[in-house]
Design an enzyme around this catalytic site. Structure first.
Site, PDB file in Angstrom:
ATOM      1  N   ASP A  44       0.805  -1.229   0.000  1.00 24.46           N
ATOM      2  CA  ASP A  44       0.000   0.000   0.000  1.00 24.46           C
ATOM      3  C   ASP A  44       0.836   1.276   0.000  1.00 24.46           C
ATOM      4  O   ASP A  44       0.407   2.317   0.508  1.00 24.46           O
ATOM      5  CB  ASP A  44      -0.968   0.021   1.208  1.00 24.46           C
ATOM      6  CG  ASP A  44      -1.873  -1.188   1.228  1.00 24.46           C
ATOM      7  OD1 ASP A  44      -2.194  -1.691   0.148  1.00 24.46           O
ATOM      8  OD2 ASP A  44      -2.239  -1.625   2.325  1.00 24.46           O
ATOM      9  N   LYS A 101       1.794   2.204  -5.106  1.00 25.98           N
ATOM     10  CA  LYS A 101       2.331   1.675  -6.367  1.00 25.98           C
ATOM     11  C   LYS A 101       1.407   1.994  -7.546  1.00 25.98           C
ATOM     12  O   LYS A 101       1.870   2.411  -8.603  1.00 25.98           O
ATOM     13  CB  LYS A 101       2.514   0.145  -6.246  1.00 25.98           C
ATOM     14  CG  LYS A 101       3.499  -0.260  -5.161  1.00 25.98           C
ATOM     15  CD  LYS A 101       3.567  -1.766  -4.961  1.00 25.98           C
ATOM     16  CE  LYS A 101       2.338  -2.368  -4.336  1.00 25.98           C
ATOM     17  NZ  LYS A 101       2.087  -1.999  -2.934  1.00 25.98           N
ATOM     18  N   GLY A 120      -4.582  -4.145  -3.822  1.00 23.67           N
ATOM     19  CA  GLY A 120      -5.563  -3.100  -4.105  1.00 23.67           C
ATOM     20  C   GLY A 120      -4.785  -1.860  -4.476  1.00 23.67           C
ATOM     21  O   GLY A 120      -4.140  -1.256  -3.619  1.00 23.67           O
ATOM     22  N   HIS A 121      -4.742  -1.537  -5.755  1.00 27.01           N
ATOM     23  CA  HIS A 121      -3.923  -0.421  -6.232  1.00 27.01           C
ATOM     24  C   HIS A 121      -4.841   0.733  -6.652  1.00 27.01           C
ATOM     25  O   HIS A 121      -5.645   0.583  -7.573  1.00 27.01           O
ATOM     26  CB  HIS A 121      -3.034  -0.875  -7.396  1.00 27.01           C
ATOM     27  CG  HIS A 121      -2.001  -1.883  -6.988  1.00 27.01           C
ATOM     28  ND1 HIS A 121      -1.072  -2.401  -7.852  1.00 27.01           N
ATOM     29  CD2 HIS A 121      -1.731  -2.454  -5.775  1.00 27.01           C
ATOM     30  CE1 HIS A 121      -0.290  -3.255  -7.198  1.00 27.01           C
ATOM     31  NE2 HIS A 121      -0.678  -3.306  -5.935  1.00 27.01           N
ATOM     32  N   GLN A 140       1.957  -5.998  -3.208  1.00 25.40           N
ATOM     33  CA  GLN A 140       2.394  -6.136  -1.815  1.00 25.40           C
ATOM     34  C   GLN A 140       3.693  -5.330  -1.596  1.00 25.40           C
ATOM     35  O   GLN A 140       3.892  -4.338  -2.276  1.00 25.40           O
ATOM     36  CB  GLN A 140       2.582  -7.615  -1.409  1.00 25.40           C
ATOM     37  CG  GLN A 140       1.285  -8.397  -1.307  1.00 25.40           C
ATOM     38  CD  GLN A 140       0.700  -8.820  -2.638  1.00 25.40           C
ATOM     39  OE1 GLN A 140       1.351  -9.469  -3.434  1.00 25.40           O
ATOM     40  NE2 GLN A 140      -0.543  -8.473  -2.888  1.00 25.40           N
TER      41      GLN A 140
HETATM   42  P1  GDP Z   1      -0.796   0.429  -3.525  1.00 24.85           P
HETATM   43  O1  GDP Z   1      -1.388  -0.856  -3.064  1.00 24.85           O
HETATM   44  O2  GDP Z   1       0.686   0.476  -3.288  1.00 24.85           O
HETATM   45  O3  GDP Z   1      -1.141   0.785  -4.932  1.00 24.85           O
HETATM   46  O4  GDP Z   1      -1.419   1.558  -2.574  1.00 24.85           O
HETATM   47  P2  GDP Z   1      -2.973   1.682  -2.148  1.00 24.85           P
HETATM   48  O5  GDP Z   1      -3.751   2.176  -3.298  1.00 24.85           O
HETATM   49  O6  GDP Z   1      -3.431   0.443  -1.477  1.00 24.85           O
HETATM   50  O7  GDP Z   1      -2.865   2.752  -0.992  1.00 24.85           O
HETATM   51  C1  GDP Z   1      -2.329   4.016  -1.206  1.00 24.85           C
HETATM   52  C2  GDP Z   1      -3.409   5.047  -0.825  1.00 24.85           C
HETATM   53  O8  GDP Z   1      -2.813   6.307  -0.688  1.00 24.85           O
HETATM   54  C3  GDP Z   1      -4.473   5.206  -1.878  1.00 24.85           C
HETATM   55  O9  GDP Z   1      -5.680   5.544  -1.228  1.00 24.85           O
HETATM   56  C4  GDP Z   1      -3.965   6.359  -2.718  1.00 24.85           C
HETATM   57  O10 GDP Z   1      -5.011   7.058  -3.370  1.00 24.85           O
HETATM   58  C5  GDP Z   1      -3.339   7.214  -1.663  1.00 24.85           C
HETATM   59  N1  GDP Z   1      -2.174   8.014  -2.066  1.00 24.85           N
HETATM   60  C6  GDP Z   1      -1.191   7.708  -2.951  1.00 24.85           C
HETATM   61  N2  GDP Z   1      -0.242   8.661  -2.937  1.00 24.85           N
HETATM   62  C7  GDP Z   1      -0.619   9.573  -2.023  1.00 24.85           C
HETATM   63  C8  GDP Z   1      -0.043  10.777  -1.530  1.00 24.85           C
HETATM   64  O11 GDP Z   1       1.048  11.200  -1.898  1.00 24.85           O
HETATM   65  N3  GDP Z   1      -0.740  11.448  -0.561  1.00 24.85           N
HETATM   66  C9  GDP Z   1      -1.937  11.022  -0.087  1.00 24.85           C
HETATM   67  N4  GDP Z   1      -2.535  11.736   0.845  1.00 24.85           N
HETATM   68  N5  GDP Z   1      -2.508   9.882  -0.541  1.00 24.85           N
HETATM   69  C10 GDP Z   1      -1.846   9.170  -1.471  1.00 24.85           C
HETATM   70  P1  IMO Z   2      -0.936  -4.118  -2.280  1.00 30.15           P
HETATM   71  O1  IMO Z   2      -0.464  -4.648  -3.608  1.00 30.15           O
HETATM   72  C1  IMO Z   2      -1.063  -4.585   2.041  1.00 30.15           C
HETATM   73  C2  IMO Z   2      -1.172  -8.659   3.607  1.00 30.15           C
HETATM   74  C3  IMO Z   2      -2.434  -9.101   4.301  1.00 30.15           C
HETATM   75  C4  IMO Z   2      -1.868 -10.108   5.279  1.00 30.15           C
HETATM   76  C5  IMO Z   2      -0.750 -10.751   4.485  1.00 30.15           C
HETATM   77  C6  IMO Z   2      -1.134 -12.061   3.803  1.00 30.15           C
HETATM   78  O2  IMO Z   2      -2.213  -3.393  -2.336  1.00 30.15           O
HETATM   79  O3  IMO Z   2       0.161  -3.342  -1.612  1.00 30.15           O
HETATM   80  P2  IMO Z   2      -2.668 -12.732   1.753  1.00 30.15           P
HETATM   81  O4  IMO Z   2      -4.053 -12.298   1.360  1.00 30.15           O
HETATM   82  O5  IMO Z   2      -1.633 -12.419   0.733  1.00 30.15           O
HETATM   83  O6  IMO Z   2      -2.619 -14.141   2.203  1.00 30.15           O
HETATM   84  O7  IMO Z   2      -2.329 -11.856   3.061  1.00 30.15           O
HETATM   85  O8  IMO Z   2      -0.364  -9.808   3.503  1.00 30.15           O
HETATM   86  N1  IMO Z   2      -1.372  -8.133   2.232  1.00 30.15           N
HETATM   87  C7  IMO Z   2      -1.290  -6.842   1.910  1.00 30.15           C
HETATM   88  N2  IMO Z   2      -1.113  -5.755   2.679  1.00 30.15           N
HETATM   89  N3  IMO Z   2      -1.141  -4.447   0.701  1.00 30.15           N
HETATM   90  C8  IMO Z   2      -1.290  -5.529  -0.085  1.00 30.15           C
HETATM   91  O9  IMO Z   2      -1.242  -5.447  -1.433  1.00 30.15           O
HETATM   92  C9  IMO Z   2      -1.425  -6.795   0.515  1.00 30.15           C
HETATM   93  N4  IMO Z   2      -1.607  -8.048   0.047  1.00 30.15           N
HETATM   94  C10 IMO Z   2      -1.565  -8.859   1.111  1.00 30.15           C
HETATM   95  O10 IMO Z   2      -3.068  -8.037   4.939  1.00 30.15           O
HETATM   96  O11 IMO Z   2      -1.292  -9.430   6.366  1.00 30.15           O
HETATM   97 MG    MG Z   3      -2.906  -1.545  -1.810  1.00 38.08          MG
END
Ligand code: GDP
Ligand code: IMO
Ligand code: MG
Length: 420
Positions: free
Chosen positions: A14, A17, A41-42, A222
């Site tokens: 998270d 990416k 979840g991107h 991840q």
């Molecule tokens: P990913 O899994 O690495 O793609 O990241 P996620 O989408 O799960 O979580 C990142 C969260 O931070 C999302 O809700 C994005 O919209 C948000 N986000 C990304 N970059 C920034 C930033 O620079 N500032 C803020 N406030 N939110 C951000």
């Molecule tokens: P992105 O790509 C954050 C965590 C789960 C759990 C562990 C194992 O959005 O960064 P799994 O479902 O793979 O068996 O879960 O890994 N986890 C993540 N945490 N971002 C993710 O993906 C994750 N994918 C799995 O919360 O702790």
């Molecule tokens: Mg994510």
């Protein structure tokens, strides 16, 4: 011959990416996911719209890009169909832009049941899995029982029936109660949806793109601290999230890797169980969670928040061979008087700076404190507008990590991205 750049998370996922892959996509011809599945979840935001992708690469919204689901990915027909339907509802048709590897393993309904049964059996020591069936699917892959996307093309029903029989016996051993019809709902439609895409021998396709000098970006899912080998085992996911995973998950040679973009938040988060040395349980942690909207993109769970951990970050830079750093969410720390960064861990009276085999409960982070910038960054669009304290924070990290921070993100939107 081109090189494949890799963008991957350096923390517990998270990091942002999805946002950065979307920002960088105009510079690339091909975006490929190489591991993980719908546990990811991107999130992408642009033109006042927000999308969350799970199995589909984050290059999908840009004109002209080819997106590939590589062999290292696991794909669930049921959730995949929901994902494409959601995009269609918003007017986004990806049918011509997405290619899927025949070697990608399938997450079957009974894999999801097994995930739930395994977690339930662990009680308080559960992993905190997203329950998408990731672990059991990769177990079947390495156990040489799995079914792949290519298997959808011949006698799939028979193969599924045989594997399902084995799974049901396993689930019985757990004594887990479930309604198979519920888990199987949407399977047929999902399979038909996958079959409408171009199913490819992706290692051949990707290597021919390299020969054709196409510009390619591999999108990690991840983060490094969730890697099956190098993460905080057993509280990890079941794939290699590190740079080496891009080679095995795409079928490309290590010598084909170009830049390695390592992405991290200006602080740390973790969702699910497992050690987190710099975790905050106070108002500062709550402030970061609220300002950073730190709730899971896949499960909606509140994310645990804490200070940046340089011991872990240096480790991640090392195992990935990071060549460029990307720092996200600097805007989230805007209200803080001082910002802490862990530079070591104190374990049994001794200070260590190397990420250890285990992170024991009695571990205490050793912190350096830097003054906060105490101003809103969300409208900042160039480095000259950075407050001095932010520049100092960046400089401190670059000195410690010995890698340049080339992108700083100050908000979720595409536009809120500053290149240095
Ligand atoms: P990913 O899994 O690495 O793609 O990241 P996620 O989408 O799960 O979580 C990142 C969260 O931070 C999302 O809700 C994005 O919209 C948000 N986000 C990304 N970059 C920034 C930033 O620079 N500032 C803020 N406030 N939110 C951000
Ligand atoms: P992105 O790509 C954050 C965590 C789960 C759990 C562990 C194992 O959005 O960064 P799994 O479902 O793979 O068996 O879960 O890994 N986890 C993540 N945490 N971002 C993710 O993906 C994750 N994918 C799995 O919360 O702790
Ligand atoms: Mg994510």
């Amino acid at each position: 011959m081109s090189k494949v750049d890799v963008l991957l998370g350096l923390q517990w996922g998270d990091e942002g990416k999805g946002k950065v892959v979307d920002v960088l996509t105009p510079r690339y011809d091909v975006i490929t996911r190489f591991q993980g599945g719908p546990n990811a979840g991107h999130t992408l935001e642009f033109d006042n719209k927000k999308f969350v992708l799970h199995n589909i690469p984050s290059g999908i919204f840009r004109q002209g890009s080819i997106n590939v689901i590589g062999n290292g990915v696991v794909i669930d027909p049921v959730t995949f169909k929901k994902e494409i339907d959601k995009l269609l509802d918003k007017g986004v048709d990806i049918s011509k832009k997405l290619l899927i590897s025949k070697k990608a393993h399938l997450i079957l309904p009974t894999h999801r049941v097994l995930d739930a049964a395994s977690e339930a059996s662990k009680g308080t020591s559960k992993i905190g899995s997203t329950l998408k069936g990731i672990g059991p699917t990769y177990m079947d892959k390495t156990g040489r029982n799995g079914l792949r996307v290519g298997d959808l093309l011949s006698n799939f029903d028979e193969k599924y029936a045989a594997l399902k029989k084995k799974h049901i016996q396993l689930i019985q051993m757990y004594g887990f109660e479930y309604d198979l019809d519920e888990y199987e709902a949407g399977l047929k439609e999902g399979i038909e949806a996958i079959k409408k895409f171009k199913l490819i021998d992706s290692e051949h396709t990707l290597n021919s793109y390299i020969k054709e000098d196409k510009k390619m970006l591999a999108e990690g899912a991840q983060g490094t601290l969730l890697d099956i080998d190098f993460g905080s085992y057993p509280y990890v996911t079941s794939s290699n999230t590190i740079c080496a995973g891009a080679c095995t998950g795409m079928g490309i040679a290590p010598t084909s890797i170009g830049e390695v973009y390592g992405i991290f938040k200006a602080y740390c988060t973790r969702v699910g169980s497992g050690p987190f040395p710099t975790e905050l349980f106070d108002k500062t942690g709550d402030n970061i969670r609220a300002n950073g909207n730190e709730f899971g993109s896949t499960t909606g769970r509140p994310r645990r928040c804490g200070w940046l951990d340089l011991v872990a970050l240096k480790y991640s830079v090392m195992v990935n061979g990071v060549s460029k750093l990307i720092m996200m969410k600097a805007d989230v720390l805007s209200e803080l008087e001082t910002i802490k960064i862990a530079t070591g861990y104190k374990v049994n009276g001794e200070t260590v700076t190397e990420f250890p085999f285990e992170l024991p409960d009695n571990l205490e982070p050793v912190y350096t404190e830097l003054p906060g910038w105490k101003c809103d960054l969300t409208a900042v669009r160039s480095e000259d507008e950075f407050p001095q304290e932010l520049s100092d924070y960046i400089q401190f990290l670059e000195k410690e990590l010995e890698i340049p921070i080339t992108i700083v993100s100050v908000g979720p939107d595409r536009e809120q991205t500053i290149e240095r």
